[in-house]
Design an enzyme around this catalytic site. Structure first.
Site, PDB file in Angstrom:
ATOM      1  N   TYR A  92       7.099  11.886  -9.376  1.00  0.00           N
ATOM      2  CA  TYR A  92       5.921  12.700  -9.707  1.00  0.00           C
ATOM      3  C   TYR A  92       6.317  14.167  -9.588  1.00  0.00           C
ATOM      4  CZ  TYR A  92       2.856   8.633  -9.307  1.00  0.00           C
ATOM      5  OH  TYR A  92       2.259   7.427  -9.492  1.00  0.00           O
TER       6      TYR A  92
ATOM      7  N   LYS B   4       7.311  11.918  -4.393  1.00  0.00           N
ATOM      8  CA  LYS B   4       6.657  13.223  -4.566  1.00  0.00           C
ATOM      9  C   LYS B   4       7.617  14.240  -5.170  1.00  0.00           C
ATOM     10  CE  LYS B   4       3.007  14.147  -3.896  1.00  0.00           C
ATOM     11  NZ  LYS B   4       1.899  13.918  -4.873  1.00  0.00           N
TER      12      LYS B   4
ATOM     13  N   GLU C  63       3.981  11.226 -14.107  1.00  0.00           N
ATOM     14  CA  GLU C  63       2.580  11.382 -14.520  1.00  0.00           C
ATOM     15  C   GLU C  63       2.404  11.746 -15.990  1.00  0.00           C
ATOM     16  OE1 GLU C  63       4.143  13.449 -12.512  1.00  0.00           O
ATOM     17  OE2 GLU C  63       3.837  15.498 -13.220  1.00  0.00           O
TER      18      GLU C  63
ATOM     19  N   HIS D   8       4.045  17.041 -11.327  1.00  0.00           N
ATOM     20  CA  HIS D   8       2.824  17.875 -11.392  1.00  0.00           C
ATOM     21  C   HIS D   8       3.189  19.358 -11.533  1.00  0.00           C
ATOM     22  CE1 HIS D   8       0.383  14.401 -10.535  1.00  0.00           C
ATOM     23  NE2 HIS D   8       1.152  14.112  -9.515  1.00  0.00           N
TER      24      HIS D   8
ATOM     25  N   ARG E 262       5.666   6.738   1.452  1.00  0.00           N
ATOM     26  CA  ARG E 262       6.082   5.819   0.384  1.00  0.00           C
ATOM     27  C   ARG E 262       7.586   5.949   0.142  1.00  0.00           C
ATOM     28  NH1 ARG E 262       1.907   7.903  -4.094  1.00  0.00           N
ATOM     29  NH2 ARG E 262       2.272   9.801  -2.898  1.00  0.00           N
TER      30      ARG E 262
ATOM     31  N   ASP F  92      -3.941  17.587  -7.208  1.00  0.00           N
ATOM     32  CA  ASP F  92      -2.506  17.618  -7.534  1.00  0.00           C
ATOM     33  C   ASP F  92      -2.253  18.274  -8.883  1.00  0.00           C
ATOM     34  OD1 ASP F  92      -3.665  15.571  -8.940  1.00  0.00           O
ATOM     35  OD2 ASP F  92      -2.102  14.104  -8.553  1.00  0.00           O
TER      36      ASP F  92
HETATM   37  N1  LIG Z   1      -4.825  13.470  -4.995  1.00  0.00           N
HETATM   38  C1  LIG Z   1      -4.129  12.367  -5.212  1.00  0.00           C
HETATM   39  O1  LIG Z   1      -3.518  11.813  -4.304  1.00  0.00           O
HETATM   40  C2  LIG Z   1      -4.098  11.770  -6.583  1.00  0.00           C
HETATM   41  C3  LIG Z   1      -3.641  10.450  -6.799  1.00  0.00           C
HETATM   42  C4  LIG Z   1      -3.692   9.922  -8.090  1.00  0.00           C
HETATM   43  C5  LIG Z   1      -4.183  10.693  -9.150  1.00  0.00           C
HETATM   44  N2  LIG Z   1      -4.591  11.975  -8.896  1.00  0.00           N
HETATM   45  C6  LIG Z   1      -5.132  12.850  -9.936  1.00  0.00           C
HETATM   46  O2  LIG Z   1      -6.435  12.426 -10.298  1.00  0.00           O
HETATM   47  C7  LIG Z   1      -6.725  12.974 -11.590  1.00  0.00           C
HETATM   48  C8  LIG Z   1      -7.330  11.908 -12.481  1.00  0.00           C
HETATM   49  O3  LIG Z   1      -6.343  10.924 -12.782  1.00  0.00           O
HETATM   50  P1  LIG Z   1      -6.648   9.657 -13.699  1.00  0.00           P
HETATM   51  O4  LIG Z   1      -5.469   8.762 -13.609  1.00  0.00           O
HETATM   52  O5  LIG Z   1      -7.989   9.126 -13.389  1.00  0.00           O
HETATM   53  O6  LIG Z   1      -6.670  10.316 -15.149  1.00  0.00           O
HETATM   54  P2  LIG Z   1      -7.268   9.642 -16.482  1.00  0.00           P
HETATM   55  O7  LIG Z   1      -6.570  10.315 -17.621  1.00  0.00           O
HETATM   56  O8  LIG Z   1      -7.249   8.159 -16.374  1.00  0.00           O
HETATM   57  O9  LIG Z   1      -8.799  10.090 -16.453  1.00  0.00           O
HETATM   58  C9  LIG Z   1      -9.216  11.419 -16.548  1.00  0.00           C
HETATM   59  C10 LIG Z   1     -10.575  11.425 -17.189  1.00  0.00           C
HETATM   60  O10 LIG Z   1     -11.081  12.770 -17.112  1.00  0.00           O
HETATM   61  C11 LIG Z   1     -11.863  12.967 -18.298  1.00  0.00           C
HETATM   62  N3  LIG Z   1     -12.067  14.401 -18.456  1.00  0.00           N
HETATM   63  C12 LIG Z   1     -11.208  15.350 -18.910  1.00  0.00           C
HETATM   64  N4  LIG Z   1     -11.794  16.555 -18.872  1.00  0.00           N
HETATM   65  C13 LIG Z   1     -13.047  16.374 -18.368  1.00  0.00           C
HETATM   66  C14 LIG Z   1     -14.131  17.240 -18.089  1.00  0.00           C
HETATM   67  N5  LIG Z   1     -14.057  18.554 -18.309  1.00  0.00           N
HETATM   68  N6  LIG Z   1     -15.276  16.695 -17.583  1.00  0.00           N
HETATM   69  C15 LIG Z   1     -15.378  15.362 -17.361  1.00  0.00           C
HETATM   70  N7  LIG Z   1     -14.368  14.493 -17.609  1.00  0.00           N
HETATM   71  C16 LIG Z   1     -13.225  14.992 -18.109  1.00  0.00           C
HETATM   72  C17 LIG Z   1     -11.038  12.290 -19.385  1.00  0.00           C
HETATM   73  O11 LIG Z   1     -11.814  12.028 -20.531  1.00  0.00           O
HETATM   74  C18 LIG Z   1     -10.574  11.031 -18.666  1.00  0.00           C
HETATM   75  O12 LIG Z   1     -11.443   9.928 -18.884  1.00  0.00           O
HETATM   76  C19 LIG Z   1      -5.379  13.533 -12.094  1.00  0.00           C
HETATM   77  O13 LIG Z   1      -5.333  14.917 -11.879  1.00  0.00           O
HETATM   78  C20 LIG Z   1      -4.357  12.857 -11.221  1.00  0.00           C
HETATM   79  O14 LIG Z   1      -3.147  13.585 -11.123  1.00  0.00           O
HETATM   80  C21 LIG Z   1      -4.554  12.511  -7.645  1.00  0.00           C
END
Ligand SMILES: NC(=O)c1ccc[n+]([C@@H]2O[C@H](COP(=O)([O-])OP(=O)(O)OC[C@H]3O[C@@H](n4cnc5c(N)ncnc54)[C@H](O)[C@@H]3O)[C@@H](O)[C@H]2O)c1
Length: 376
Positions: free
Chosen positions: A94, A75, A118, A96, A15, A270
């Site tokens: 980003y 990143k 983020e 993290h 990206r 992440d």
């Molecule tokens: N690996 C990747 O490439 C990548 C890409 C994008 C996002 N992410 C990660 O994905 C994760 C989720 O992101 P998002 O945008 O969906 O966040 P978000 O805030 O939209 O959603 C997170 C959800 O998790 C729920 N939650 C919190 N604690 C919980 C628990 N113990 N049990 C069940 N649910 C719980 C919250 O209520 C919320 O609805 C983040 O860590 C983000 O950084 C990773």
């Protein structure tokens, strides 16, 4: 302001943090846009596309870091990039940081003002700069999970949607935010049997309406997760506590409850990962096995689809880039409390409470640092 866009150097990251459309908007407001030669190639954007919209092309990363006041990246900075940051820089990317004490220390030592995509929030407390990548990662999570359930790839050998006369696979999504909802929609589209867990009743209500009966919502507790694990073929971890390290929702001793060669996809990797047995992997080598369970833990999932991801990211970041460029970080943060929440490190101090807690250092309110900096 002089705005620099270096090439991303993290493995398998294609990206870029600004498109020609963004370069045009900045140039028309009188800003100087400096793009590293080749920075857009991974997203099918040539140097000439940037030049055509008023950007200047510089030969390498040191030239960009030397000349620019604000660095736009995708990143988190890699060690060689941290070395090039100084007190005069604003870094917008980003980060993290909560699970990354070494990087946090490096950024503190640089003296730069580091704004994390983020942790920027909108007026409703949502994460507008994480959402587009979360939408993509959620969609990839189910695709990847379906793929790694195939037998030749080490999976159980089950088709998510089943066929007439043979039951569909069970997909469990833990965390029903942006990632979780998109993962669930793809799983629904593939005709799997889908369960979405969350700790927010309000969020479960919204999801229930959105799914229209095509997936079940479950209040997330240790017992509810344990009751579902023996049924699951694919578990997608998508929890987030804003800015903080991800909580564990599946522990190692719970893996024995699962079917052999079931698949765990830890999208929250992440933020440190939400399965105890997760560790970050790459697109080149995306999976590993623990106690007979396949783990997929790619930390930059949207990096696999750079054309989609670059445009989705920059559509969301551009208004903030313009605000930072037009007003400077202190004034932009004062005008927009949501953007202020993005400032994670400034002038050697950690200015986000959850990051400070995550890395175990003192928290300094961002106003204190930016106001002092402005007066100095
Ligand atoms: N690996 C990747 O490439 C990548 C890409 C994008 C996002 N992410 C990660 O994905 C994760 C989720 O992101 P998002 O945008 O969906 O966040 P978000 O805030 O939209 O959603 C997170 C959800 O998790 C729920 N939650 C919190 N604690 C919980 C628990 N113990 N049990 C069940 N649910 C719980 C919250 O209520 C919320 O609805 C983040 O860590 C983000 O950084 C990773």
């Amino acid at each position: 302001m002089k705005i620099g866009v270096p090439s991303e150097i993290k493995d398998d990251e294609y990206r870029v943090a600004l498109t020609p459309a963004g370069a045009r908007e900045l140039a028309e407001r009188g800003h100087d846009v400096l793009v590293q030669s080749g920075a857009g190639l991974g997203s099918a954007i040539d140097d000439a596309d940037y030049e055509g919209q008023g950007a200047r092309i510089l030969p390498d990363a040191p030239a960009v870091f030397d000349a620019a006041e604000m660095i736009l990246k995708v990143k988190e900075p890699q060690p060689s990039e941290v070395e090039m940051l100084g007190p005069g820089h604003v870094l917008f990317t980003y980060l993290h940081l909560a699970p990354a004490p070494e990087l946090t220390k490096g950024l503190q030592q640089s003296g730069a003002t580091c704004v994390a995509y983020e942790t920027v929030e909108d007026a409703r407390g949502r994460l507008p700069l994480l959402a587009p990548m979360s939408e993509i990662a959620g969609k990839i999570a189910t695709q990847a999970g379906a793929f790694f359930l195939e037998k030749p790839l080490g999976g159980r050998g089950i088709l998510l949607g089943g066929v007439p006369g043979v039951a569909a696979a069970t997909v469990v999504v833990i965390g029903g935010g942006a990632v979780g909802m998109n993962a669930a929609f793809i799983a629904i589209g593939m005709e799997a049997d889908v369960f979405v867990f969350d700790v927010s009743i309000d969020r479960l209500r919204e999801l229930d309406v959105a799914f229209g009966g095509r997936a079940s919502t479950v209040f997330s507790s240790t017992l509810a997760v344990e009751e579902m694990l023996p049924r699951a073929d694919l578990v997608i971890g998508a929890v987030l506590v804003h800015g903080a390290r991800a909580p564990y929702v599946v522990r190692r001793d719970q893996l024995k409850l699962m079917k052999r060669q079931a698949v765990l996809v830890d999208v929250a990797i992440d933020q440190g990962g939400c399965f105890e047995t997760s560790h970050p992997t790459t697109h080149r080598d995306p999976t590993f096995e623990v106690d007979g369970i396949t783990h997929y833990c790619v930390a930059n999932m949207p990096g696999a689809v750079p054309i989609t991801a670059t445009y989705a990211l920059t559509n969301a970041t551009l208004p903030y880039v313009l605000a930072l460029a037009d007003n400077g970080v202190a004034s932009a943060a004062r005008r927009d409390p949501g953007l202020r929440l993005g400032v994670n490190v400034a002038d050697g101090r950690v200015t986000h409470p959850a990051v400070a807690e995550g890395v175990g250092v003192n928290y300094t309110p961002v106003e204190e640092v930016l106001d002092q900096k402005q007066k100095a």
